[in-house]
Write an enzyme that holds these catalytic residues in place. Structure first.
Site, PDB file in Angstrom:
ATOM      1  N   CYS A   1      -3.830   0.079  10.388  1.00 34.49           N
ATOM      2  CA  CYS A   1      -3.995  -0.888   9.286  1.00 34.49           C
ATOM      3  C   CYS A   1      -3.929  -2.321   9.819  1.00 34.49           C
ATOM      4  CB  CYS A   1      -2.904  -0.679   8.247  1.00 34.49           C
ATOM      5  SG  CYS A   1      -3.039  -1.820   6.862  1.00 34.49           S
TER       6      CYS A   1
ATOM      7  N   CYS B   1       0.847  -1.192   0.000  1.00 36.26           N
ATOM      8  CA  CYS B   1       0.000   0.000   0.000  1.00 36.26           C
ATOM      9  C   CYS B   1       0.888   1.249   0.000  1.00 36.26           C
ATOM     10  CB  CYS B   1      -0.900   0.002   1.226  1.00 36.26           C
ATOM     11  SG  CYS B   1      -2.119   1.329   1.184  1.00 36.26           S
TER      12      CYS B   1
ATOM     13  N   CYS C   1      -1.735   4.072   7.196  1.00 35.05           N
ATOM     14  CA  CYS C   1      -2.729   4.214   8.275  1.00 35.05           C
ATOM     15  C   CYS C   1      -2.211   3.503   9.535  1.00 35.05           C
ATOM     16  CB  CYS C   1      -4.058   3.606   7.857  1.00 35.05           C
ATOM     17  SG  CYS C   1      -4.651   4.260   6.290  1.00 35.05           S
TER      18      CYS C   1
END
Ligand code: SF4
Length: 348
Positions: free
Chosen positions: A77, A70, A74
């Site tokens: 995550c 990714c 975040c």
């Protein structure tokens, strides 16, 4: 009584004794053998057997996380970049066909960021295959939205039912704090742009939000009403050992978690939004059929993701017994809904 009769008597007696002794030992041996078999193969001795579900599960709705990579970071995550593996296209298609033959009706492609690999072309080919070749009623994607180009919609939009974009805040500073962004780029600009493309190319638009320490007090009502998604999934931030908690994890999400009460307060604040679908930790944990990048089902019952064998090696029915899937909870959380865009009454 003749001599032969006299002689046969003790012989018979001896024979009887021998038979009795032999049969006693035979029964003893038989019993011993049965106990041994019971100890080795009976339920409770094989740890793998203990983890397997005794019930047959149909993979009606499957989430295939074909990549873990990714471009966002975040902090909570729970499907992190622990490998960079992606199956070759033909193998991924083979697995999807096996799932379809086992009763799959809906496939959701997720990651990582699914538009990252081959700039979205790999994903587009899978979407096309699932709709055109496998004729699945529902094909959907969950994405952070940062890598999607208009050309993708032109090429593959027809075959996609639902596109869900993750958005946790309508304040850019909060998205930065969460890590739901790439550098200084605007996450929200992408969100609005994609909502427009979904309208233009007739794809149902959905929003997913993870409620955590940084957005729990926000009121998103106006923005959600303006964006008008078909569904707004609201998740309570979840800890998964080995992903976002514990020693082997790539994230430390403890500082993001909120209480049940805080989650409920957020839901109450947004109770006027009819498309809101809430998912507490309890509802979320075992109610998804998750396939990882090797097409192994992930069992989250123990608070971490334990992989089954790959469906490509052992088939769907052998692997799915180790998925930990809670079908009742799947239905309770509204996992089955109108998921084909042909059946949605949408104004394009
Ligand atoms: S967008 Fe965030 S939550 Fe989703 S895969 Fe990337 S880092 Fe994880």
């Amino acid at each position: 009584m003749n001599a032969s009769t006299f002689l046969t008597g003790p012989l018979l007696l001896l024979q009887l004794c021998v038979t009795t002794v032999l049969s006693f030992f035979a029964r003893l041996l038989d019993k011993t053998f049965s106990w041994t078999v019971g100890a080795c193969e009976g339920p409770g001795s094989d740890p793998d057997v203990n983890k397997a579900s005794p019930n047959a599960v149909t993979p009606t709705s499957v989430n295939y996380h074909f990549t873990r990579k990714c471009n966002y970071k975040c902090g909570f995550c729970f499907h992190t970049a622990k490998t960079s593996f992606v199956l070759p296209l033909d193998e991924a298609k083979r697995g999807l066909k096996l799932l379809k033959d086992s009763g799959m009706e809906k496939i959701n492609f997720s990651g990582g960021e699914p538009f990252l690999h081959e700039k979205g072309d790999f994903l587009g080919k899978l979407v096309h295959y699932c709709k055109q070749d496998l004729q699945l009623p529902s094909v959907s994607i969950v994405s952070n939205g940062s890598m999607i180009k208009e050309q993708w919609f032109q090429k593959y939009g027809d075959h996609l039912d639902i596109l869900a974009i993750s958005c946790d805040s309508f304040d850019e500073a909060t998205n930065q704090l969460i890590g739901r962004t790439q550098g200084r780029r605007s996450h929200l600009d992408n969100l609005y742009k994609i909502q427009n493309w979904c309208q233009q190319y007739k794809v149902a638009f959905k929003i997913n939000s993870v409620i955590n320490t940084f957005n729990v007090d926000e009121d998103m009502t106006d923005c959600i009403i303006q964006l008008n998604p078909v569904r707004w999934k609201v998740f309570q931030c979840l800890l998964i050992d080995g992903e976002n908690a514990g020693e082997e994890a790539l994230r430390e999400a403890e500082r993001f978690t909120i209480s049940e009460q805080q989650f409920q307060d957020f839901l109450d604040r947004h109770s006027s939004i009819s498309c809101l679908v809430p998912e507490s930790n309890e509802k979320m944990r075992n109610s998804y059929l998750i396939l990882d990048e090797y097409m192994r089902f992930l069992d989250c019952r123990g608070g971490r993701k334990e992989p089954s064998k790959s469906i490509l090696d052992v088939g769907v029915s052998a692997a799915i017994r180790f998925s930990g899937f809670d079908e009742k909870m799947f239905l309770k959380r509204g996992g089955k809904y109108v998921w084909s865009k042909a059946d949605m009454k949408l104004e394009w």
